[in-house]
Structures are given as structure tokens and as C-alpha cells.
Design an enzyme around this catalytic site. Structure first.
Site, PDB file in Angstrom:
ATOM      1  N   GLY A  77     -35.439  39.264 -19.301  1.00 59.66           N
ATOM      2  CA  GLY A  77     -36.446  39.565 -20.333  1.00 59.66           C
ATOM      3  C   GLY A  77     -36.401  38.582 -21.481  1.00 59.66           C
TER       4      GLY A  77
ATOM      5  N   ASP B 298     -43.206  39.699 -19.362  1.00 56.27           N
ATOM      6  CA  ASP B 298     -42.230  40.789 -19.465  1.00 56.27           C
ATOM      7  C   ASP B 298     -42.399  41.618 -20.740  1.00 56.27           C
ATOM      8  OD1 ASP B 298     -41.052  40.159 -17.078  1.00 56.27           O
ATOM      9  OD2 ASP B 298     -39.380  39.037 -17.954  1.00 56.27           O
TER      10      ASP B 298
ATOM     11  N   LYS C 191     -33.579  43.612 -19.431  1.00 56.64           N
ATOM     12  CA  LYS C 191     -34.421  44.110 -18.333  1.00 56.64           C
ATOM     13  C   LYS C 191     -33.843  43.639 -17.006  1.00 56.64           C
ATOM     14  CE  LYS C 191     -36.744  41.390 -16.404  1.00 56.64           C
ATOM     15  NZ  LYS C 191     -37.475  40.270 -15.800  1.00 56.64           N
TER      16      LYS C 191
ATOM     17  N   ALA D 161     -33.414  32.449 -20.835  1.00 60.33           N
ATOM     18  CA  ALA D 161     -33.926  32.003 -19.521  1.00 60.33           C
ATOM     19  C   ALA D 161     -33.014  32.486 -18.391  1.00 60.33           C
ATOM     20  CB  ALA D 161     -34.065  30.485 -19.484  1.00 60.33           C
TER      21      ALA D 161
ATOM     22  N   GLY E 248     -33.573  35.762 -16.581  1.00 60.65           N
ATOM     23  CA  GLY E 248     -34.108  36.815 -15.710  1.00 60.65           C
ATOM     24  C   GLY E 248     -33.913  38.211 -16.256  1.00 60.65           C
TER      25      GLY E 248
END
Ligand code: C5P
Length: 303
Positions: free
Chosen positions: A97, A143, A11, A93, A95
Site C-alpha cells: 500500500g 490502492d 495492506k 514500493a 506491495g
């Protein structure tokens, strides 16, 4: 059907405006989200009376395989038993997703397993949207709802309000992560302003150049705080900005992954630029490809 294979595409938040904070501490977001072809993969065996998982792959280091992994918690919410094997290609970790995308992939497979073979794509989207709300999937991870569909969308609330967008043109991108895990709550805590302006209405965007022009006036409100916590994000952004043809470089989510956008570049040139960055920074994670709709890539196959 005893087995399923499903991909969990990365994502990317093309914008991430933080517009407020609720009384429970969660932040209100206004974000334009797209998906990349690079992905994790889950192989699931339903012929078991247990709930278990194994993890391997280039980014598997430190990824738990106990009930703290959202993959198992997602299956547990549906009361399902399975043995899952996760191939981890996306840095955790980061960013993109991460655990939420993996959990969403498992839920997609479990929820679509019982759909009749004549179900249309619209039926599938409707079924997933209904289940996202009914199961309150945002409680599993902010998310998770958006990673259920893997299509361009406008996301609001704390991540649970989603409007799929049809008019976002695909755009070539480089994704670069300095392989430094960044804690989302830590970045939220380090932010100095939490009541920033929302995005304006998203205009008609005929092509990738128009998308870049629109994004230039938008923001990721977590970027400054993340750069203070993890200064290598600044190095990544500079490297992307200096790449030939890069129209815009920005961070995704709470970092540390950043994307560079290219309106006018061949796939060959893009792959060459990715390779140049990999050679200069062998410790960084680098991927390339078109950002946009990865709905089809995220559909499970059953056997
Ligand atoms: O839901 P997820 O586990 O991804 O979020 C991690 C943490 O980030 C939350 O526990 C919360 O502290 C913070 N967060 C937030 N506002 C959001 C999403 C997450 O403050 N909209």
C-alpha cells in the site's frame, strides 16, 4: 481541533488475480485484501496556512516530502492546509500500500474531522465509502480506496470496486521484505498473461486452516514476473515456506513483500520465528502479527 494522529496499516493481497487489461492500460484485478497491525503513522497540524510534510523513521530513506508525495496530493484534493509528519515503518514500493496507505490515512483524518462525536462505526464506514466514490480516489493511487477502510474486502475493477467481507477469519502471519523496491508498472509490463481466471466465490471460512486451504488454490498473478525482476523474492518465499508451521507463503501486491500464514501457532512462537529470520537476514524487513480487520487501528484521534 488543531491536530490529528492516524495510523496507516499495511495492506496485504492474500490473492491477486489479474483478469484483463483496459484500453487505457490499467489492469483488471480480483483480489482478497486484508490488513496487518504494522503501520506508518501520520501526525498532522491543521493550524497552518501551508501544505508541507516531513518524513522520518526506519524506512524513510528516499521517501519524498514534496508534492510528489501522495500525502500532500491527498490534502490538496480536499483543498486543506496542513503540516504532516510521517513516521515511515513500512518499506516503500513494497506491495503493502505504501504511499497509497499514507494518503488514505490523511484523507480519513480530514474527512472524519467534521463527523459529530455521536457518529457510529456504521456512520463512519458509510461516510468513507461515499467519499471514496465521490472523490474518485482511485485516480490518486489504485490502492487508496481499499486503504481508506482497512478491513477484509473483495476488490475488483482496477481497485475501485470494493466489497467489505465479514467472514474472513484473522490469521497469524509473518511479513518479509528483502528491502528491494519493486516498480509496479515494471512488473505489470513483464507479465506474460493478462487474462487469467478470476477468483471463485469466496466460501464460508470457519477458521484460519480453512482460509489457508482456500488460498492454496488461488494465485498472485504478478508473482512470477516480480521474481524475474527481483530474484530475492524467491529467497524470501523459500525462507517463509521452511519456517515451522507455515501453511502457505505468497507475495503481496506487485512485491517484494511476501507473507507466510500460520494456522496454529502461538504469538510467542511466531515472534520467535520472526527473530530467527531477522538474525539470518539482518538486511531484510520482518514483521509479525494477525492479518485481518485493522479498521479500529486506522481511526484518527484528534486534539
Ligand atoms: O495507481 P498506482 O500508482 O498504484 O499504480 C501504479 C501503476 O501500476 C499505474 O500507473 C499503472 O501503470 C499500473 N497499474 C495497472 N493496473 C492497476 C493498477 C496499477 O496497470 N489496476
Amino acid at each position: 481541533m488543531k491536530r490529528a494522529k492516524v495510523h496507516a496499516p499495511a495492506k496485504i493481497n492474500l490473492t491477486l488475480h489479474v483478469t484483463g487489461q483496459r484500453d487505457d492500460g490499467y489492469h483488471l484485478l480480483d483480489s482478497l485484501v486484508v490488513f496487518a497491525p504494522v503501520h506508518d503513522t501520520l501526525d498532522m497540524n491543521f493550524d497552518t496556512s501551508d501544505l508541507s510534510m516531513t518524513v522520518e523513521g526506519p524506512e524513510a530513506d528516499g521517501v519524498p516530502s514534496d508534492m510528489s508525495n501522495l500525502v500532500l496530493r491527498a490534502a490538496d484534493i480536499l483543498g486543506e492546509h496542513l503540516a504532516a509528519h510521517l513516521t515511515k515503518n513500512l518499506p516503500p514500493a513494497s506491495g503493502m500500500g505504501g504511499g497509497s496507505a499514507d494518503a488514505a490515512a490523511v484523507l480519513r483524518a480530514l474527512l472524519l474531522r467534521t463527523l459529530p462525536p455521536e457518529a457510529t462505526l456504521d456512520d463512519i464506514v458509510a461516510q468513507l465509502l461515499q467519499k471514496i466514490q465521490a472523490l474518485e480516489l482511485h485516480a490518486l493511487g489504485a490502492d487508496v480506496p481499499m486503504c481508506m477502510l482497512n478491513m477484509p474486502m473483495h476488490v475488483r475493477g482496477i481497485g475501485e470496486q470494493m466489497t467489505p467481507l465479514r467472514g474472513i477469519p484473522p490469521i497469524n502471519a509473518l511479513l518479509v521484505n528483502p528491502r528491494r523496491a519493486v516498480s509496479t508498472p515494471e512488473v505489470f509490463r513483464a507479465m506474460t498473461t493478462r487474462d487469467n481466471p478470476p477468483m471463485p466465490e469466496i466460501p464460508t471460512l470457519p477458521d484460519a486452516a480453512a482460509l489457508i486451504a482456500f488460498l492454496k488454490d488461488m494465485r498472485n498473478d504478478m508473482q512470477v514476473a516480480a521474481e524475474v525482476i527481483e530474484p530475492s523474492i524467491g529467497d524470501v518465499l523459500t525462507t517463509l515456506e521452511e519456517a515451522p508451521g507455515c501453511g502457505l507463503a505468497r507475495m503481496s501486491g506487485s512485491g517484494a513483500t511476501c507473507f507466510g500464514l500460520f494456522a496454529d501457532i502461538s504469538d510467542e512462537e511466531l515472534a520467535k520465528t520472526a527473530q530467527t529470520i531477522r538474525r539470518a537476514h539482518p538486511d531484510w524487513w520482518v514483521a509479525s502479527g494477525p492479518l485481518g480487520n485493522q479498521f479500529a487501528l486506522g481511526l484518527p484521534t484528534f486534539s
